[in-house]
Design a protein around this motif. Structure first.
Motif, PDB file in Angstrom:
ATOM      1  N   GLU A   1      -3.387   2.344   8.512  1.00  9.04           N
ATOM      2  CA  GLU A   1      -4.118   1.086   8.411  1.00  9.04           C
ATOM      3  C   GLU A   1      -5.477   1.163   9.100  1.00  9.04           C
ATOM      4  O   GLU A   1      -6.161   0.158   9.245  1.00  9.04           O
ATOM      5  CB  GLU A   1      -3.302  -0.035   9.080  1.00  9.04           C
ATOM      6  CG  GLU A   1      -1.991  -0.335   8.400  1.00  9.04           C
ATOM      7  CD  GLU A   1      -2.188  -0.935   7.027  1.00  9.04           C
ATOM      8  OE1 GLU A   1      -2.898  -1.948   6.923  1.00  9.04           O
ATOM      9  OE2 GLU A   1      -1.672  -0.379   6.046  1.00  9.04           O
TER      10      GLU A   1
ATOM     11  N   SER B   1     -10.534  -1.204  16.390  1.00  5.31           N
ATOM     12  CA  SER B   1      -9.534  -0.505  15.563  1.00  5.31           C
ATOM     13  C   SER B   1      -9.340   0.868  16.164  1.00  5.31           C
ATOM     14  O   SER B   1     -10.300   1.495  16.595  1.00  5.31           O
ATOM     15  CB  SER B   1     -10.031  -0.339  14.133  1.00  5.31           C
ATOM     16  OG  SER B   1     -10.541  -1.545  13.647  1.00  5.31           O
TER      17      SER B   1
ATOM     18  N   HIS C   1       0.822  -1.220   0.000  1.00  7.69           N
ATOM     19  CA  HIS C   1       0.000   0.000   0.000  1.00  7.69           C
ATOM     20  C   HIS C   1       0.853   1.265   0.000  1.00  7.69           C
ATOM     21  O   HIS C   1       0.373   2.339  -0.331  1.00  7.69           O
ATOM     22  CB  HIS C   1      -0.979  -0.008   1.183  1.00  7.69           C
ATOM     23  CG  HIS C   1      -0.315   0.041   2.522  1.00  7.69           C
ATOM     24  ND1 HIS C   1      -0.007   1.225   3.130  1.00  7.69           N
ATOM     25  CD2 HIS C   1       0.120  -0.932   3.339  1.00  7.69           C
ATOM     26  CE1 HIS C   1       0.589   0.967   4.284  1.00  7.69           C
ATOM     27  NE2 HIS C   1       0.676  -0.333   4.431  1.00  7.69           N
TER      28      HIS C   1
ATOM     29  N   ARG D   1      -9.105   1.599   9.137  1.00  6.47           N
ATOM     30  CA  ARG D   1     -10.134   1.610   8.093  1.00  6.47           C
ATOM     31  C   ARG D   1     -11.341   0.788   8.524  1.00  6.47           C
ATOM     32  O   ARG D   1     -11.284   0.036   9.499  1.00  6.47           O
ATOM     33  CB  ARG D   1      -9.554   1.080   6.785  1.00  6.47           C
ATOM     34  CG  ARG D   1      -8.977  -0.325   6.875  1.00  6.47           C
ATOM     35  CD  ARG D   1      -8.163  -0.628   5.654  1.00  6.47           C
ATOM     36  NE  ARG D   1      -7.055   0.347   5.511  1.00  6.47           N
ATOM     37  CZ  ARG D   1      -6.246   0.390   4.470  1.00  6.47           C
ATOM     38  NH1 ARG D   1      -6.421  -0.426   3.475  1.00  6.47           N
ATOM     39  NH2 ARG D   1      -5.265   1.260   4.425  1.00  6.47           N
TER      40      ARG D   1
ATOM     41  N   GLN E   1      -7.496   6.897   6.500  1.00  8.03           N
ATOM     42  CA  GLN E   1      -6.068   7.139   6.298  1.00  8.03           C
ATOM     43  C   GLN E   1      -5.721   8.603   6.611  1.00  8.03           C
ATOM     44  O   GLN E   1      -6.612   9.453   6.722  1.00  8.03           O
ATOM     45  CB  GLN E   1      -5.679   6.803   4.861  1.00  8.03           C
ATOM     46  CG  GLN E   1      -5.640   5.292   4.618  1.00  8.03           C
ATOM     47  CD  GLN E   1      -4.934   4.956   3.331  1.00  8.03           C
ATOM     48  OE1 GLN E   1      -5.372   5.352   2.267  1.00  8.03           O
ATOM     49  NE2 GLN E   1      -3.850   4.222   3.426  1.00  8.03           N
TER      50      GLN E   1
END
Lengths: 371, 212
Positions: free
Chosen positions: A235, A366, A129, A237, A169
């Motif tokens: 990362e 997350s 990425h 997301r 991001q």
């Protein structure tokens, strides 16, 4: 009298000449001794190959070939973000790398790209990425206050003209040299805009007392100014599952969730979403109308602001207390939920603790902590 | 037998032969006139780095190499630049510049020639640039009567060796002290300075052996 002046000029001349000669000697020595010829760097087993001059650090060599590795400190070896796996040609570990690498990372050949000099041909591994990361020039299209200490910075991209990013991001905004800031520095900000509107970026920036970048944004930056940034990174997301989603944010941690919500609205998501936003008082809340719109347009979304210290004049009848307590009250059992957090490390850690106590598995949390 | 021989072979009396004179200069610079223990120069890195034998050895070797080389270089600068031009009063500044440039150069060369050596010494070299012991050696050697190039070079080597010896002694003692109970107020720099004083007394004893 004359001889005094002669001596003065002899002394000045000799000192200057000596310094000049030594400086020239060092420059020549650097050219000769620090010349490692042209070196080839093979990335991900030949997926990409970079040829460049040896003697530079791996980070700057990759950067000059438009492959940007995240580095918040700008190559000083203090942030530890530019870790890469080097499978061949890295040599032994440097003393400046040691504090940043765990034993497992050392065994796997992980190195800091900003410290490692390219002396031989190398094989390295770069997460795929990162190939999408670009350097952008942009113009300030709008700079509006959201609260007394938070501003929204809208940037119009000039070169390249569009950006492709995944909601959640962040980009790194370059603070130029100004006042007491001697070197350009990069600071990370989450993207708050809709990914389909790819010609501009919204950033939400909170004034940090004595912060290099935020002071610049709040005092010097004007509409029409040109800025530089690179990205996208990160990362953090959305996960495509059916679990109910719990969003938790505070202050400028609002940013990635605006991007998330725009994406979910585009997908016409039917998922149940609850967004808890922690603030002190009413004056710390912002973009409430935009969030009301999301409540109308999304199938099952509610925005739940919680105030820890509502002021007498606020006439607050919503949730009160610390964000952790409010979330804990709403979700006595969150075994089948999914949580997304963005805010200060203290807030994130406290929320993770509460959520796991209430049965949420750690792999479904997350977060994006402000470092 | 050797002691009276050394006592008569003073640097001002070269008739005993150059080699003997150089030996005396070396021993005098390392022991009786130890730059760290009798002049108390280079104390900051001495106190900071003397915790472990390995790092002390690295720093000691680096200091010894740099003092030797810069003593020689600065003698040449003194002999062929500052004295002919009559600008000896600038030597303090000029010597610092020469030392700094030399250290930079050595760092580059070592990095190119031997990476293991670079990793062993590399982090100490920039530290040495501002070590006052190195500047001290270059300035003191000019005060000695009758010193030529070789005498200065050996004086530098002896001083550097003496500095290394002192930091190694201290590192050895501090490693042993690790398990000892030291009163809270004396831990760290306190006890190190007291020990330095005791070692310095022992070194002053050497000056009774060699009349300098």
């Amino acid at each position: 009298m004359l001889s005094g002046w002669v001596l003065f000029w002899v002394a000045v001349g000799a000192l200057c000449a000596l310094c000049g000669v030594l400086a020239a000697l060092l420059v020549v020595a650097d050219r000769v001794l620090n010349n490692y010829g042209t070196r080839t760097i093979r990335i991900n087993g030949g997926e990409k190959t970079i040829v460049g001059p040896g003697g530079e650090t791996l980070l700057s060599l990759l950067g000059s070939e438009k492959l940007f590795i995240p580095s918040a400190c700008g190559g000083r070896g203090s942030c530890g973000l530019c870790k890469l796996k080097v499978t061949r040609g890295g040599g032994s570990l440097l003393p400046t790398e040691e504090p940043h690498l765990s034993n497992a990372e050392r065994a796997a050949g992980t190195r800091l790209a900003c410290q490692l000099k390219v002396r031989e041909d190398m094989d390295i591994e770069v997460p795929r990425h990162l190939f999408a990361i670009r350097q952008f020039r942009a113009r300030v299209a709008a700079l509006e206050p959201l609260t007394y200490d938070i501003k929204r910075l809208r940037l119009e991209l000039l070169d390249p003209e569009t950006i492709s990013f995944v909601p959640g991001q962040y980009v790194q905004l370059q603070t130029p040299v100004y006042g007491k800031n001697p070197d350009p520095v990069y600071r990370a900000y989450s993207i708050a805009s809709d990914p389909t509107a790819d010609r501009h970026l919204d950033l939400i920036i909170r004034l940090v007392p004595n912060g290099i970048c935020t002071t610049w944004v709040f005092t010097l930056l004007k509409v029409g100014d040109e800025v530089r940034l690179n990205g996208p990174y990160g990362e953090f997301r959305l996960h495509d599952t059916e679990h109910e989603m719990i969003f938790i944010a505070g202050g400028s941690g609002m940013a990635p969730f605006l991007s998330f919500l725009a994406e979910l609205q585009r997908q016409q998501s039917r998922r149940r979403i609850r967004y808890f936003f922690g603030a002190r008082a009413v004056r710390d809340l912002f973009l409430l109308e935009r969030l009301r719109e999301f409540e109308k347009n999304l199938a099952d979304f509610r925005f739940i602001p919680a105030l820890s210290e509502p002021q007498p004049g606020d006439n607050w009848d919503g949730e009160r207390g610390l964000i952790t307590d409010v979330v804990g009250r709403h979700y006595p059992d969150c075994a089948d939920k999914e949580a997304y957090l963005c805010g200060s490390p203290g807030m994130c850690d406290a929320c993770v603790k509460v959520l796991t106590q209430h049965g949420l598995p750690a792999d479904r949390i997350s977060f994006d902590k402000f470092a | 037998m050797i002691t009276p021989l050394l006592a008569t072979a003073t640097p001002g009396a070269p008739e005993h032969g150059l080699l003997l004179q150089l030996l005396v200069i070396f021993l005098a610079a390392a022991f009786t006139d130890n730059i760290l223990l009798t002049r108390f120069l280079g104390m900051c890195s001495f106190l900071a780095i003397s915790r472990q034998m390995k790092t002390s050895l690295g720093l000691g070797v680096a200091v010894a190499l740099v003092t030797t080389a810069t003593a020689g270089l600065n003698y040449l600068v003194h002999r062929f630049i500052t004295v002919p031009l009559g600008i000896e009063f600038l030597e303090l500044i000029i010597f610092i510049v020469v030392i700094a440039a030399f250290v930079q150069l050595v760092e580059m060369v070592v990095e190119r020639v031997s990476l293991p050596l670079y990793f062993a010494l590399g982090i100490f070299l920039p530290l040495i640039t501002v070590n006052c012991a190195i500047l001290g050696v270059s300035l003191f050697m000019l005060n000695k009567a009758g010193y030529g190039f070789w005498q200065c070079l050996v004086f530098g080597a002896g001083s550097g060796f003496g500095w290394m010896l002192a930091i190694l002694l201290m590192a050895g003692i501090r490693q042993r002290l690790k398990t000892d109970k030291i009163p809270a107020g004396l831990q760290g720099a306190g006890i190190t300075l007291i020990i330095t004083g005791i070692i310095a007394l022992a070194f002053v004893g050497f000056s009774g052996m060699i009349k300098f």
